[in-house]
Design a protein around this motif. Structure first.
Motif, PDB file in Angstrom:
ATOM      1  N   SER A 139     -15.926  14.858 -27.461  1.00 59.67           N
ATOM      2  CA  SER A 139     -15.290  14.870 -28.779  1.00 59.67           C
ATOM      3  C   SER A 139     -14.179  15.918 -28.868  1.00 59.67           C
ATOM      4  O   SER A 139     -13.258  15.775 -29.672  1.00 59.67           O
ATOM      5  N   GLY A 140     -14.219  16.912 -28.008  1.00 57.19           N
ATOM      6  CA  GLY A 140     -13.156  17.900 -27.966  1.00 57.19           C
ATOM      7  C   GLY A 140     -12.018  17.526 -27.045  1.00 57.19           C
ATOM      8  O   GLY A 140     -11.067  18.297 -26.903  1.00 57.19           O
ATOM      9  N   SER A 141     -12.096  16.350 -26.429  1.00 58.15           N
ATOM     10  CA  SER A 141     -11.083  15.948 -25.441  1.00 58.15           C
ATOM     11  C   SER A 141     -10.672  14.483 -25.594  1.00 58.15           C
ATOM     12  O   SER A 141     -10.281  13.842 -24.620  1.00 58.15           O
ATOM     13  N   ILE A 142     -10.743  13.947 -26.797  1.00 62.58           N
ATOM     14  CA  ILE A 142     -10.490  12.516 -27.007  1.00 62.58           C
ATOM     15  C   ILE A 142      -9.120  12.091 -26.487  1.00 62.58           C
ATOM     16  O   ILE A 142      -9.012  11.126 -25.719  1.00 62.58           O
ATOM     17  N   ASP A 143      -8.072  12.780 -26.878  1.00 62.85           N
ATOM     18  CA  ASP A 143      -6.723  12.389 -26.434  1.00 62.85           C
ATOM     19  C   ASP A 143      -6.591  12.485 -24.918  1.00 62.85           C
ATOM     20  O   ASP A 143      -5.990  11.617 -24.277  1.00 62.85           O
ATOM     21  N   HIS A 144      -7.156  13.543 -24.342  1.00 60.26           N
ATOM     22  CA  HIS A 144      -7.099  13.707 -22.881  1.00 60.26           C
ATOM     23  C   HIS A 144      -7.824  12.558 -22.169  1.00 60.26           C
ATOM     24  O   HIS A 144      -7.302  11.998 -21.203  1.00 60.26           O
ATOM     25  N   ILE A 145      -9.001  12.199 -22.647  1.00 62.62           N
ATOM     26  CA  ILE A 145      -9.762  11.118 -22.016  1.00 62.62           C
ATOM     27  C   ILE A 145      -9.012   9.800 -22.150  1.00 62.62           C
ATOM     28  O   ILE A 145      -8.912   9.034 -21.183  1.00 62.62           O
ATOM     29  N   ARG A 146      -8.471   9.529 -23.319  1.00 60.29           N
ATOM     30  CA  ARG A 146      -7.738   8.274 -23.525  1.00 60.29           C
ATOM     31  C   ARG A 146      -6.495   8.188 -22.627  1.00 60.29           C
ATOM     32  O   ARG A 146      -6.029   7.091 -22.340  1.00 60.29           O
ATOM     33  N   SER A 204     -10.630   1.791 -26.414  1.00 64.59           N
ATOM     34  CA  SER A 204     -11.855   1.580 -27.191  1.00 64.59           C
ATOM     35  C   SER A 204     -12.820   2.757 -27.093  1.00 64.59           C
ATOM     36  O   SER A 204     -13.727   2.886 -27.902  1.00 64.59           O
ATOM     37  N   TRP A 205     -12.604   3.608 -26.092  1.00 67.27           N
ATOM     38  CA  TRP A 205     -13.466   4.784 -25.946  1.00 67.27           C
ATOM     39  C   TRP A 205     -12.615   5.946 -25.454  1.00 67.27           C
ATOM     40  O   TRP A 205     -11.742   5.744 -24.604  1.00 67.27           O
ATOM     41  N   PRO A 206     -12.875   7.098 -25.925  1.00 68.00           N
ATOM     42  CA  PRO A 206     -13.835   7.451 -26.973  1.00 68.00           C
ATOM     43  C   PRO A 206     -13.314   7.097 -28.359  1.00 68.00           C
ATOM     44  O   PRO A 206     -12.103   7.027 -28.558  1.00 68.00           O
ATOM     45  N   PRO A 207     -14.219   6.894 -29.306  1.00 66.83           N
ATOM     46  CA  PRO A 207     -13.778   6.539 -30.650  1.00 66.83           C
ATOM     47  C   PRO A 207     -13.041   7.708 -31.304  1.00 66.83           C
ATOM     48  O   PRO A 207     -13.534   8.836 -31.282  1.00 66.83           O
ATOM     49  N   VAL A 247     -15.717   1.455 -11.976  1.00 62.31           N
ATOM     50  CA  VAL A 247     -16.053   2.874 -11.992  1.00 62.31           C
ATOM     51  C   VAL A 247     -14.993   3.576 -12.828  1.00 62.31           C
ATOM     52  O   VAL A 247     -13.800   3.298 -12.703  1.00 62.31           O
ATOM     53  N   SER A 248     -15.453   4.450 -13.694  1.00 68.53           N
ATOM     54  CA  SER A 248     -14.526   5.271 -14.466  1.00 68.53           C
ATOM     55  C   SER A 248     -15.105   6.676 -14.561  1.00 68.53           C
ATOM     56  O   SER A 248     -16.309   6.880 -14.393  1.00 68.53           O
ATOM     57  N   SER A 249     -14.215   7.616 -14.795  1.00 70.31           N
ATOM     58  CA  SER A 249     -14.652   9.002 -14.930  1.00 70.31           C
ATOM     59  C   SER A 249     -13.683   9.739 -15.831  1.00 70.31           C
ATOM     60  O   SER A 249     -12.535   9.342 -15.992  1.00 70.31           O
ATOM     61  N   TRP A 250     -14.176  10.807 -16.420  1.00 69.45           N
ATOM     62  CA  TRP A 250     -13.339  11.684 -17.228  1.00 69.45           C
ATOM     63  C   TRP A 250     -13.871  13.100 -17.115  1.00 69.45           C
ATOM     64  O   TRP A 250     -15.027  13.312 -16.763  1.00 69.45           O
ATOM     65  N   VAL A 251     -12.994  14.028 -17.373  1.00 73.45           N
ATOM     66  CA  VAL A 251     -13.362  15.438 -17.482  1.00 73.45           C
ATOM     67  C   VAL A 251     -12.755  15.972 -18.771  1.00 73.45           C
ATOM     68  O   VAL A 251     -11.794  15.410 -19.306  1.00 73.45           O
ATOM     69  N   ARG A 252     -13.326  17.056 -19.272  1.00 75.86           N
ATOM     70  CA  ARG A 252     -12.793  17.694 -20.472  1.00 75.86           C
ATOM     71  C   ARG A 252     -11.347  18.136 -20.239  1.00 75.86           C
ATOM     72  O   ARG A 252     -10.954  18.450 -19.109  1.00 75.86           O
ATOM     73  N   ALA A 253     -10.602  18.215 -21.335  1.00 78.26           N
ATOM     74  CA  ALA A 253      -9.198  18.636 -21.246  1.00 78.26           C
ATOM     75  C   ALA A 253      -9.060  20.014 -20.613  1.00 78.26           C
ATOM     76  O   ALA A 253      -8.151  20.249 -19.811  1.00 78.26           O
ATOM     77  N   ASP A 254      -9.989  20.923 -20.916  1.00 72.77           N
ATOM     78  CA  ASP A 254      -9.884  22.273 -20.361  1.00 72.77           C
ATOM     79  C   ASP A 254     -10.339  22.355 -18.900  1.00 72.77           C
ATOM     80  O   ASP A 254     -10.269  23.415 -18.295  1.00 72.77           O
TER      81      ASP A 254
END
Length: 153
Positions: free
Chosen positions: A41-48, A57-60, A114-121
């Motif tokens: 939730s602290g990295s929505i734009d980064h994940i998108r 569609s994710w994250p909302p 397969v997908s992956s994400w990390v926090r913006a920081d």
């Protein structure tokens, strides 16, 4: 009981961890709820903006309540237990810094997405995570290389 088909053969022992440089993976579960919710939730734009999340569609963008996130984690844990899909928390110590998802393809019946994400920081770990997971999939998992769709970094 589920009518979904297992993503892996019956005899395959699903890995419960992967250690990388600066991170480790473990199966995502309800115990990660608070840390997982804070991480994404602290990295929505980064994940998108991360390769592999093209449909938006994710994250909302409105986020989720802790209860809704917990239900989502419980669903992923059931998928793992049913061998239908495999979601791992990416951790640094006990700190959730991302996720990895291994699921059947929506596009082809024999495919694996397969997908992956990390926090913006922790964005500097996106490439190393991609490389480690790609090697892990090739060396440990029972998927033919042509079946795996994982957006390059």
């Amino acid at each position: 009981m589920t009518d979904r088909v297992s993503l892996v053969p019956d005899g395959f022992e699903v890995p419960l961890e992967l250690a990388g440089d600066g991170f480790r993976l473990e199966p995502l579960g309800e115990q990660h709820n608070e840390r997982d919710l804070a991480a994404w939730s602290g990295s929505i734009d980064h994940i998108r903006a991360t390769p592999g999340y093209p449909d938006g569609s994710w994250p909302p963008p409105e986020g989720m309540t802790a209860e809704r996130n917990l239900a989502d984690l419980a669903r992923h844990a059931r998928d793992f237990a049913d061998r239908f899909g495999f979601t791992y928390s990416v951790l640094d110590g006990d700190d959730v810094i991302g996720c990895v998802y291994i699921y059947p393809s929506h596009e082809r019946p024999d495919g694996v997405e397969v997908s992956s994400w990390v926090r913006a920081d922790r964005a500097e770990l996106d490439g190393p995570l991609y490389e480690a997971v790609s090697r892990w999939l090739a060396e440990v998992w029972p998927f033919e290389p042509g079946r795996i769709v994982y957006a390059a970094r």
